[in-house]
Design a protein around this motif. Structure first.
Motif, PDB file in Angstrom:
ATOM      1  N   ALA A 187      -1.495   1.644  -9.319  1.00  0.00           N
ATOM      2  CA  ALA A 187      -1.039   3.108  -9.615  1.00  0.00           C
ATOM      3  C   ALA A 187       0.584   3.040  -9.963  1.00  0.00           C
ATOM      4  O   ALA A 187       1.010   3.897 -10.874  1.00  0.00           O
ATOM      5  CB  ALA A 187      -1.622   3.840  -8.480  1.00  0.00           C
ATOM      6  N   ALA A 188       1.297   2.555  -8.966  1.00  0.00           N
ATOM      7  CA  ALA A 188       2.890   2.558  -9.204  1.00  0.00           C
ATOM      8  C   ALA A 188       3.000   1.780 -10.670  1.00  0.00           C
ATOM      9  O   ALA A 188       4.192   2.280 -11.017  1.00  0.00           O
ATOM     10  CB  ALA A 188       3.166   1.892  -7.983  1.00  0.00           C
ATOM     11  N   ASP A 218       0.618  -1.268  -0.035  1.00  0.00           N
ATOM     12  CA  ASP A 218      -0.028   0.058   0.085  1.00  0.00           C
ATOM     13  C   ASP A 218       0.903   1.517  -0.057  1.00  0.00           C
ATOM     14  O   ASP A 218       0.303   2.335   0.022  1.00  0.00           O
ATOM     15  CB  ASP A 218      -0.765  -0.098   1.280  1.00  0.00           C
ATOM     16  N   LYS A 239      -4.669  -0.994  -5.340  1.00  0.00           N
ATOM     17  CA  LYS A 239      -4.675   0.231  -5.849  1.00  0.00           C
ATOM     18  C   LYS A 239      -3.282   0.869  -6.030  1.00  0.00           C
ATOM     19  O   LYS A 239      -2.967   1.524  -7.154  1.00  0.00           O
ATOM     20  CB  LYS A 239      -5.944   1.312  -5.491  1.00  0.00           C
ATOM     21  N   PRO A 240      -2.521   0.856  -4.893  1.00  0.00           N
ATOM     22  CA  PRO A 240      -1.321   1.604  -5.031  1.00  0.00           C
ATOM     23  C   PRO A 240      -0.161   0.762  -5.880  1.00  0.00           C
ATOM     24  O   PRO A 240       0.546   1.411  -6.485  1.00  0.00           O
ATOM     25  CB  PRO A 240      -0.618   1.424  -3.558  1.00  0.00           C
ATOM     26  N   VAL A 279       2.754   3.386  -2.233  1.00  0.00           N
ATOM     27  CA  VAL A 279       2.798   3.764  -3.675  1.00  0.00           C
ATOM     28  C   VAL A 279       4.075   4.429  -3.900  1.00  0.00           C
ATOM     29  O   VAL A 279       4.742   3.829  -4.891  1.00  0.00           O
ATOM     30  CB  VAL A 279       1.574   4.644  -4.184  1.00  0.00           C
TER      31      VAL A 279
END
Length: 445
Positions: free
Chosen positions: A116-117, A78, A112-113, A80
């Motif tokens: 996104a990363a 988590d 999600k992180p 990111v």
């Protein structure tokens, strides 16, 4: 790690947890079966490495397993920022190991992180494609079955800002670097407008790089095909370049490569010096301006004194020719034992003095700038003489002093006036001669 050149595709996947109503392992397996990579890299958490990966392997089946599978488990799924740094470094290692492979990222699952990363790292490293598996959704909006893979072209995402930056570098004369980056970018783009910009920028950067180094013949060979290139793809006009000026530049380069005493070469040297000033290369600029002053003097001396040779017409000048037009200078050189085998090697100051004595109007104007009004020996030099002496004291000449902007601009102003006077004396309009020697700026930014 040794480089491997037999791998065509590397697929990176972020691996999430999912559940019975959200079988992400099936989506991951679907993407692998669709893309068929030779190397599969899965970015996992410790939990998904234990729980999701076995289900993925079962869903994939032995027949679809890539030749090589690697997994990298993070401890902070988590975070990111740390994930992005980790993924950037991993992509760099993969690129080094597989230099000929296309590296793609599937961000269907993962936290999600993580997703996104992964996307941020892929865009930052300009990986060509991103993938996301989709299919029918339940009442909560979760995908319950995968039936297709959506692919995104990252080149379109980053091309606009990248091309703007390359345009700025182009205008600063970084032509080799621009060509090296714009050419592969053009090959990746599907958007017609962006592709035209990248393609035209690569072409003109390669041409201007040669031209900027006075490689007129090679630059001409490239640029003369601009009309053919325009007919084939329209990339020059679509990129916003002035095609009419490019046609003028072709004619200019043709003159440069063919005639040593052509006004085009004088214009080219002046434009080159102006680019050096704009880029802050003042020592380089004044070296070119010194040569330009000498060049104008040599061109006019060759015509005024009827010298046949094109190379160094002020070297080994027969005394009778010198005495016929500049008897005072000839006598002075004799008195100072400056003759060898009945010939004289004239430096810049002597060549200017010879032209002035012979009644050449440009030579007289040059002498007025070089020497004091009386022109007598022992007096302080005029502004042009002092500026040229400062060039002689620079590291690129005979000294160690750096040249500042003020000196370069002052010498440019004086020498430009001399070039204009020479062109007017030749019955030429300076603007018409100088315009095609100046590089076009990038039309976007």
């Amino acid at each position: 790690m040794p480089k491997q050149n037999n791998v065509e595709r590397v697929l990176i996947q972020t691996v999430g947890t999912g559940g019975q109503n959200n079988p992400v392992w099936e989506a991951l397996a679907f993407a692998v079966a669709q893309r068929r990579p030779q190397v599969l890299v899965q970015w996992c958490s410790e939990e998904t490495l234990r729980n999701t990966v076995p289900r993925f392997e079962q869903a994939l089946g032995k027949q679809n397993v890539p030749p090589e599978v690697r997994r990298d488990a993070c401890t902070e799924p988590d975070n990111v920022d740390r994930l992005a740094r980790r993924y950037l470094a991993h992509i760099d290692r993969l690129r080094s190991e597989f230099p000929d492979a296309v590296i793609e990222v599937d961000f269907t699952s993962g936290t999600k992180p993580m997703s996104a990363a992964a996307v941020a790292a892929a865009v930052a490293r300009r990986l060509p494609r991103l993938h996301y598996a989709v299919g029918p959704r339940d009442a909560t909006g979760r995908v319950v079955q995968t039936d297709r893979l959506v692919s995104l072209d990252t080149g379109q995402m980053v091309a606009d800002p990248v091309l703007c930056e390359l345009g700025r570098l182009f205008d600063r004369g970084q032509f080799a670097a621009v060509a090296a980056q714009a050419a592969p970018l053009a090959a990746q783009l599907t958007d017609a407008r962006l592709r035209a910009r990248a393609e035209s920028l690569a072409y003109l950067a390669e041409t201007y790089d040669l031209w900027d180094r006075f490689c007129w013949k090679q630059a001409f060979s490239l640029l003369r095909d601009h009309a053919k290139r325009e007919r084939a793809s329209g990339c020059l006009s679509a990129g916003g370049w002035d095609v009419a000026v490019l046609a003028e530049q072709v004619r200019h380069l043709k003159q440069c490569k063919e005639g040593r005493a052509q006004p085009a070469r004088l214009a080219d040297l002046l434009a080159n010096a102006e680019r050096r000033i704009a880029q802050g290369d003042y020592d380089d600029a004044v070296s070119r301006l010194y040569r330009l002053t000498e060049y104008v003097a040599q061109v006019r001396f060759r015509e005024r004194f009827d010298i046949a040779k094109l190379d160094n017409p002020t070297g080994k000048v027969p005394l009778p020719k010198l005495a016929a037009h500049a008897p005072a200078l000839a006598a002075d050189l004799q008195a100072r034992n400056r003759l060898k085998n009945g010939t004289a090697d004239l430096g810049l100051r002597d060549a200017i003095a010879a032209l002035a004595e012979a009644g050449d109007p440009v030579g007289r104007a040059m002498q007025a700038r070089y020497d004091p009004p009386s022109g007598s020996a022992g007096k302080a030099k005029g502004p042009l003489g002092r500026l040229l002496d400062m060039r002689n004291q620079s590291l690129l000449a005979h000294g160690t002093l750096p040249i500042d902007r003020e000196t370069a601009e002052a010498l440019h102003e004086d020498v430009t006036a001399i070039v204009h006077q020479h062109l007017h004396a030749e019955g030429l309009a300076p603007a018409d001669v100088l315009r095609p020697a100046r590089f076009l700026p990038c039309p976007w930014g």
